[in-house]
Design an enzyme around this catalytic site. Structure first.
Site, PDB file in Angstrom:
ATOM      1  N   SER A 296      38.517 124.850  49.285  1.00  0.00           N
ATOM      2  CA  SER A 296      38.690 124.685  47.836  1.00  0.00           C
ATOM      3  C   SER A 296      38.094 125.871  47.090  1.00  0.00           C
ATOM      4  O   SER A 296      37.289 126.628  47.639  1.00  0.00           O
ATOM      5  CB  SER A 296      37.956 123.417  47.390  1.00  0.00           C
ATOM      6  OG  SER A 296      37.886 123.322  45.984  1.00  0.00           O
TER       7      SER A 296
ATOM      8  N   TYR B 175      31.307 116.588  46.810  1.00  0.00           N
ATOM      9  CA  TYR B 175      32.621 117.112  47.180  1.00  0.00           C
ATOM     10  C   TYR B 175      32.570 118.631  47.333  1.00  0.00           C
ATOM     11  O   TYR B 175      33.030 119.192  48.331  1.00  0.00           O
ATOM     12  CB  TYR B 175      33.674 116.723  46.131  1.00  0.00           C
ATOM     13  CG  TYR B 175      35.009 117.385  46.377  1.00  0.00           C
ATOM     14  CD1 TYR B 175      35.818 116.966  47.418  1.00  0.00           C
ATOM     15  CD2 TYR B 175      35.439 118.454  45.584  1.00  0.00           C
ATOM     16  CE1 TYR B 175      37.036 117.588  47.675  1.00  0.00           C
ATOM     17  CE2 TYR B 175      36.645 119.077  45.824  1.00  0.00           C
ATOM     18  CZ  TYR B 175      37.450 118.636  46.866  1.00  0.00           C
ATOM     19  OH  TYR B 175      38.641 119.263  47.126  1.00  0.00           O
TER      20      TYR B 175
HETATM   21  N1  LIG Z   1      44.459 119.016  44.249  1.00  0.00           N
HETATM   22  C1  LIG Z   1      43.441 119.823  44.026  1.00  0.00           C
HETATM   23  O1  LIG Z   1      43.104 120.161  42.874  1.00  0.00           O
HETATM   24  C2  LIG Z   1      42.703 120.421  45.220  1.00  0.00           C
HETATM   25  C3  LIG Z   1      41.977 121.599  45.020  1.00  0.00           C
HETATM   26  C4  LIG Z   1      41.298 122.151  46.103  1.00  0.00           C
HETATM   27  C5  LIG Z   1      41.343 121.533  47.338  1.00  0.00           C
HETATM   28  N2  LIG Z   1      42.053 120.368  47.492  1.00  0.00           N
HETATM   29  C6  LIG Z   1      42.057 119.754  48.817  1.00  0.00           C
HETATM   30  O2  LIG Z   1      43.399 119.660  49.266  1.00  0.00           O
HETATM   31  C7  LIG Z   1      43.495 118.642  50.260  1.00  0.00           C
HETATM   32  C8  LIG Z   1      44.733 117.804  49.993  1.00  0.00           C
HETATM   33  O3  LIG Z   1      44.546 117.102  48.785  1.00  0.00           O
HETATM   34  P1  LIG Z   1      45.713 116.940  47.703  1.00  0.00           P
HETATM   35  O4  LIG Z   1      45.356 117.776  46.541  1.00  0.00           O
HETATM   36  O5  LIG Z   1      47.035 117.104  48.323  1.00  0.00           O
HETATM   37  O6  LIG Z   1      45.424 115.422  47.247  1.00  0.00           O
HETATM   38  P2  LIG Z   1      46.182 114.057  47.575  1.00  0.00           P
HETATM   39  O7  LIG Z   1      47.566 114.104  47.048  1.00  0.00           O
HETATM   40  O8  LIG Z   1      45.255 112.993  47.079  1.00  0.00           O
HETATM   41  O9  LIG Z   1      46.242 114.015  49.160  1.00  0.00           O
HETATM   42  C9  LIG Z   1      45.152 113.644  49.960  1.00  0.00           C
HETATM   43  C10 LIG Z   1      45.667 113.187  51.315  1.00  0.00           C
HETATM   44  O10 LIG Z   1      44.546 112.795  52.125  1.00  0.00           O
HETATM   45  C11 LIG Z   1      44.797 111.512  52.675  1.00  0.00           C
HETATM   46  N3  LIG Z   1      43.557 110.769  52.866  1.00  0.00           N
HETATM   47  C12 LIG Z   1      42.639 110.420  51.922  1.00  0.00           C
HETATM   48  N4  LIG Z   1      41.652 109.705  52.479  1.00  0.00           N
HETATM   49  C13 LIG Z   1      41.957 109.590  53.799  1.00  0.00           C
HETATM   50  C14 LIG Z   1      41.323 108.953  54.906  1.00  0.00           C
HETATM   51  N5  LIG Z   1      40.178 108.278  54.753  1.00  0.00           N
HETATM   52  N6  LIG Z   1      41.906 109.035  56.131  1.00  0.00           N
HETATM   53  C15 LIG Z   1      43.068 109.703  56.291  1.00  0.00           C
HETATM   54  N7  LIG Z   1      43.715 110.335  55.285  1.00  0.00           N
HETATM   55  C16 LIG Z   1      43.158 110.273  54.052  1.00  0.00           C
HETATM   56  C17 LIG Z   1      45.687 110.820  51.639  1.00  0.00           C
HETATM   57  O11 LIG Z   1      46.508 109.834  52.239  1.00  0.00           O
HETATM   58  P3  LIG Z   1      46.229 108.256  52.243  1.00  0.00           P
HETATM   59  O12 LIG Z   1      45.832 107.865  50.860  1.00  0.00           O
HETATM   60  O13 LIG Z   1      47.554 107.722  52.705  1.00  0.00           O
HETATM   61  O14 LIG Z   1      45.158 108.047  53.259  1.00  0.00           O
HETATM   62  C18 LIG Z   1      46.582 111.991  51.205  1.00  0.00           C
HETATM   63  O15 LIG Z   1      47.655 112.126  52.107  1.00  0.00           O
HETATM   64  C19 LIG Z   1      42.166 117.871  50.210  1.00  0.00           C
HETATM   65  O16 LIG Z   1      41.350 118.266  51.284  1.00  0.00           O
HETATM   66  C20 LIG Z   1      41.558 118.312  48.895  1.00  0.00           C
HETATM   67  O17 LIG Z   1      40.159 118.230  48.916  1.00  0.00           O
HETATM   68  C21 LIG Z   1      42.745 119.811  46.459  1.00  0.00           C
END
Ligand SMILES: NC(=O)c1ccc[n+]([C@@H]2O[C@H](COP(=O)([O-])OP(=O)(O)OC[C@H]3O[C@@H](n4cnc5c(N)ncnc54)[C@H](OP(=O)(O)O)[C@@H]3O)[C@@H](O)[C@H]2O)c1
Length: 259
Positions: free
Chosen positions: A137, A150
């Site tokens: 991130s 986080y």
């Molecule tokens: N969006 C942002 O602003 C941002 C910025 C920097 C980094 N990131 C990182 O990018 C990555 C992807 O996030 P995203 O932005 O695509 O958000 P997202 O749409 O909320 O996706 C998160 C994914 O993680 C899965 N997940 C959550 N808890 C879980 C668990 N306990 N076991 C297995 N799977 C789990 C969720 O699926 P289920 O709910 O089906 O389990 C979902 O598929 C994350 O690591 C996040 O920290 C995001």
């Protein structure tokens, strides 16, 4: 032989977009997250659009032993690409946080990612080929007041991934830490951040843009892949022109609750 990928957090956002890119490139895959229904629907969509064989695995990766259970599901399957993408945040001050939520966050963002990277690295090193992508991130580079745990988990992801990539140098296995800035996905809702000014901008990149950037970085075997101007500023420019005390004050202001 068909190439094979594993994507955690495949049910939405950046992970979902990774599955589409891999499918378009001819990969079969294991797609993992908690939401089995969403994963089964995605597997059908990938089969219809790309003839991909996607195996859905409904699993809570924050549970003890989850990484081993996922790995066992693979059996003798060789893995060419492993994407540790599942993760979540919680937009709350430490003193108001729920200890069980913090435990799950650390278990998912750190423990599962570490154990799965280790298992993937062992198997890939034996075959002298493979790519690991760990989603870090913008907060990997700075402390993150109001989202402190986080941010600290993501600092870990970057540090761990860079170190692992050095350990694997010359083995044919690459490790890429993908560092996105704020991105329009399900992340803000899961982190209770919808009202945060950080997530309000209409110019936030989509999960599709971030995944495409990360996928290209993986192909180029980049170790640290920083997405977007904001993340480049925070990671490269700010530490050169500002003292740490100023950087953390600015992040505190930016992340302060508006309500
Ligand atoms: N969006 C942002 O602003 C941002 C910025 C920097 C980094 N990131 C990182 O990018 C990555 C992807 O996030 P995203 O932005 O695509 O958000 P997202 O749409 O909320 O996706 C998160 C994914 O993680 C899965 N997940 C959550 N808890 C879980 C668990 N306990 N076991 C297995 N799977 C789990 C969720 O699926 P289920 O709910 O089906 O389990 C979902 O598929 C994350 O690591 C996040 O920290 C995001």
């Amino acid at each position: 032989m068909t190439k094979y990928a594993v994507i955690t957090g495949a049910s939405s956002g950046i992970g979902l977009e990774f599955t589409k890119l891999l499918a378009a490139d001819g990969y079969d895959m294991l797609i993992a997250s908690r939401d089995g229904k969403a994963l089964r629907a995605l597997a059908k969509e990938l089969a219809a659009e790309h003839k991909t064989k996607a195996t859905p695995l409904a699993i809570d990766l924050s549970e003890p032993g989850a990484a081993d259970r996922l790995w066992k599901k693979l059996g003798a399957q060789k893995v060419d690409v492993f994407i540790n993408n599942a993760g979540f945040g919680d937009y709350v001050d430490v003193v108001n946080s729920d200890p069980a939520t913090l435990e799950r966050m650390i278990a998912l963002n750190i423990t599962a990612l570490t154990q799965l990277s280790r298992l993937a690295a062992i198997a890939m090193k034996k075959r002298r080929s493979g790519s690991i992508v760990n989603v870090a991130s913008i907060l990997s580079f700075v402390p993150s007041p109001h989202n402190a745990v986080y941010g600290a988990t993501k600092a870990y992801v970057l540090s761990f991934s860079e170190a692992l990539s050095e350990e694997l140098k010359g083995t044919g296995v690459s490790v890429t830490a993908l560092c996105p800035g704020p991105t329009r996905t399900g992340f803000a809702a899961a982190a209770h951040m919808e009202k945060s000014s950080v997530m309000q901008s209409s110019r936030l990149p989509t999960g599709k843009e971030v995944a495409a950037f990360g996928y290209e970085a993986m192909k180029q075997k980049k170790v640290v892949a920083v997405h977007g101007a904001q993340t480049k500023f925070v990671s490269l420019i700010a530490p050169r022109i500002l003292p740490r005390s100023a950087i953390r004050r600015i992040i505190e202001k930016v992340q302060r609750r508006d309500s």
